[in-house]
Design an enzyme around this catalytic site. Structure first.
Site, PDB file in Angstrom:
ATOM      1  N   ASP A  18       3.173  -4.823   8.940  1.00  0.00           N
ATOM      2  CA  ASP A  18       3.331  -6.204   8.472  1.00  0.00           C
ATOM      3  C   ASP A  18       3.290  -7.172   9.654  1.00  0.00           C
ATOM      4  O   ASP A  18       3.688  -6.819  10.763  1.00  0.00           O
ATOM      5  CB  ASP A  18       4.668  -6.332   7.711  1.00  0.00           C
ATOM      6  CG  ASP A  18       4.695  -7.542   6.799  1.00  0.00           C
ATOM      7  OD1 ASP A  18       3.637  -8.167   6.593  1.00  0.00           O
ATOM      8  OD2 ASP A  18       5.788  -7.866   6.291  1.00  0.00           O
ATOM      9  N   ASN A  66      -1.189  -7.167  -3.348  1.00  0.00           N
ATOM     10  CA  ASN A  66      -2.016  -7.912  -2.387  1.00  0.00           C
ATOM     11  C   ASN A  66      -3.309  -8.477  -2.991  1.00  0.00           C
ATOM     12  O   ASN A  66      -3.927  -9.365  -2.396  1.00  0.00           O
ATOM     13  CB  ASN A  66      -2.345  -7.055  -1.153  1.00  0.00           C
ATOM     14  CG  ASN A  66      -1.156  -6.808  -0.236  1.00  0.00           C
ATOM     15  OD1 ASN A  66      -1.066  -5.764   0.406  1.00  0.00           O
ATOM     16  ND2 ASN A  66      -0.228  -7.745  -0.145  1.00  0.00           N
TER      17      ASN A  66
HETATM   18  C1  IPE Z   1       3.544  -5.026   2.276  1.00  0.00           C
HETATM   19  O1  IPE Z   1       3.399  -6.197   3.000  1.00  0.00           O
HETATM   20  C2  IPE Z   1       2.196  -4.454   1.968  1.00  0.00           C
HETATM   21  C3  IPE Z   1       1.463  -3.933   3.100  1.00  0.00           C
HETATM   22  C4  IPE Z   1       1.883  -3.852   4.346  1.00  0.00           C
HETATM   23  C5  IPE Z   1       0.150  -3.438   2.803  1.00  0.00           C
HETATM   24  P1  IPE Z   1       3.411  -7.627   2.286  1.00  0.00           P
HETATM   25  O2  IPE Z   1       3.286  -8.623   3.372  1.00  0.00           O
HETATM   26  O3  IPE Z   1       2.409  -7.664   1.207  1.00  0.00           O
HETATM   27  O4  IPE Z   1       4.867  -7.647   1.632  1.00  0.00           O
HETATM   28  P2  IPE Z   1       5.801  -8.865   1.191  1.00  0.00           P
HETATM   29  O5  IPE Z   1       4.997  -9.691   0.242  1.00  0.00           O
HETATM   30  O6  IPE Z   1       6.149  -9.632   2.414  1.00  0.00           O
HETATM   31  O7  IPE Z   1       7.000  -8.232   0.574  1.00  0.00           O
HETATM   32  C1  IPE Z   2       0.156  -6.991   6.708  1.00  0.00           C
HETATM   33  O1  IPE Z   2       0.174  -8.251   7.298  1.00  0.00           O
HETATM   34  C2  IPE Z   2      -1.206  -6.595   6.210  1.00  0.00           C
HETATM   35  C3  IPE Z   2      -1.364  -6.606   4.750  1.00  0.00           C
HETATM   36  C4  IPE Z   2      -0.420  -6.802   3.871  1.00  0.00           C
HETATM   37  C5  IPE Z   2      -2.706  -6.373   4.246  1.00  0.00           C
HETATM   38  P1  IPE Z   2       0.340  -9.572   6.440  1.00  0.00           P
HETATM   39  O2  IPE Z   2      -1.003 -10.062   6.065  1.00  0.00           O
HETATM   40  O3  IPE Z   2       1.280  -9.348   5.298  1.00  0.00           O
HETATM   41  O4  IPE Z   2       1.013 -10.531   7.506  1.00  0.00           O
HETATM   42  P2  IPE Z   2       2.105 -11.654   7.237  1.00  0.00           P
HETATM   43  O5  IPE Z   2       3.264 -10.993   6.554  1.00  0.00           O
HETATM   44  O6  IPE Z   2       1.454 -12.704   6.383  1.00  0.00           O
HETATM   45  O7  IPE Z   2       2.458 -12.134   8.617  1.00  0.00           O
HETATM   46 MG    MG Z   3       3.265  -9.576   5.079  1.00  0.00          MG
END
Ligand code: IPE
Ligand code: IPE
Ligand code: MG
Length: 247
Positions: A18, A66
């Site tokens: 993340d 997502n």
């Molecule tokens: C969790 O991260 C999903 C992945 C790392 C693929 P998100 O960024 O989607 O989770 P939330 O929305 O912050 O809980």
């Molecule tokens: C994790 O990084 C990757 C996926 C969930 C695909 P994020 O895209 O959730 O990054 P933040 O949480 O917006 O920083």
């Molecule tokens: Mg995220």
């Protein structure tokens, strides 16, 4: 200070990758640039895991939730995934890593889906190192899919509810081939599970790292493994039972 008989290196590490978006925003870059750098961290983490002797590594790459992100980001992520799989196959074969994909992978774009099958097929015979990507994954969806497959097995006479315990039921999960994770790491400072492996993490140790995923290095993995080594896993027992002292 892990208990006697408890290995200090986890067999299976699962990571919620993340922070790609925040990494990009901090630099005034588009979110996709964060994902691009995130792919580099995947390579780093895989190499580091092998160097540390971690046999199973599972990365959460795309959740069922997502899809609700902006269309441009979703298609960008799918493009990166496709590119990554095409480039990495020869590395998996060279390093003798078995690749698995978990999630509702059939609902991913056809090109990605085909590459996942090809990569799984080409690495199916490797047994020591295991790399799993969770794609279009959600733990609740997994339970629904498992319950559905189980119900069909009962109807076909291949399963008996009176004799079904956890060991039997868990064979219907996407992770039937994998041991439960010993250690869960989430990067970017968020303190939540976000629908990841809810059942398999029942007794995992959890480490939450402030590092944003694109900045993740071998030192971050080592720090999480060191923290794991300091934990005492009791599985419901008392500390005295887990670490018997002198009589
Ligand atoms: C969790 O991260 C999903 C992945 C790392 C693929 P998100 O960024 O989607 O989770 P939330 O929305 O912050 O809980
Ligand atoms: C994790 O990084 C990757 C996926 C969930 C695909 P994020 O895209 O959730 O990054 P933040 O949480 O917006 O920083
Ligand atoms: Mg995220």
């Amino acid at each position: 200070m892990s208990a006697p008989g408890q290995p200090s290196i986890p067999q299976h590490v699962a990571i919620i990758m993340d922070g790609n978006g925040r990494w990009a925003r901090q630099r005034g870059l588009p979110r996709l640039e964060g994902h691009r750098r995130g792919v580099e961290s995947v390579r780093t983490a895989l190499n580091a895991a092998r160097e540390l002797g971690i046999r199973y590594i599972t990365l959460y790459a795309f959740s069922v939730e997502n899809w609700k992100r902006p269309q441009e980001e979703v298609s960008g992520l799918m493009g990166l995934l496709e590119l990554y799989l095409k480039r990495e196959l020869s590395t998996f074969v060279r390093d003798e890593v078995r690749f698995h994909a978990i999630g509702r992978t059939a609902d991913l774009p056809a090109g990605v889906c085909r590459l996942l099958r090809e990569t799984e097929e080409a690495t199916r015979h490797f047994t020591h190192w295991h790399f799993t990507l969770a794609l279009n994954y959600g733990a609740r969806t997994e339970v629904v899919d498992a319950a559905r497959a189980y119900a069909l097995a009962v109807r076909a006479g291949r399963a008996n509810p009176a004799e079904t315990g956890w060991d039997e039921f868990s064979r219907y999960l996407y992770t039937a081939d994998l041991p439960d994770p010993d250690l869960l790491i989430r990067t970017s400072g968020e303190l939540r599970i976000s629908n990841f492996l809810l059942l398999q993490l029942a007794y995992a140790e959890m480490v939450f790292s402030p590092t944003l995923w694109p900045d993740f290095t071998k030192a971050d993995l080592q720090a999480a493994v060191d923290e794991y080594g300091r934990r005492e896993r009791r599985y419901g027992l008392t500390s005295e039972q887990v670490r018997p002292g002198p009589p």
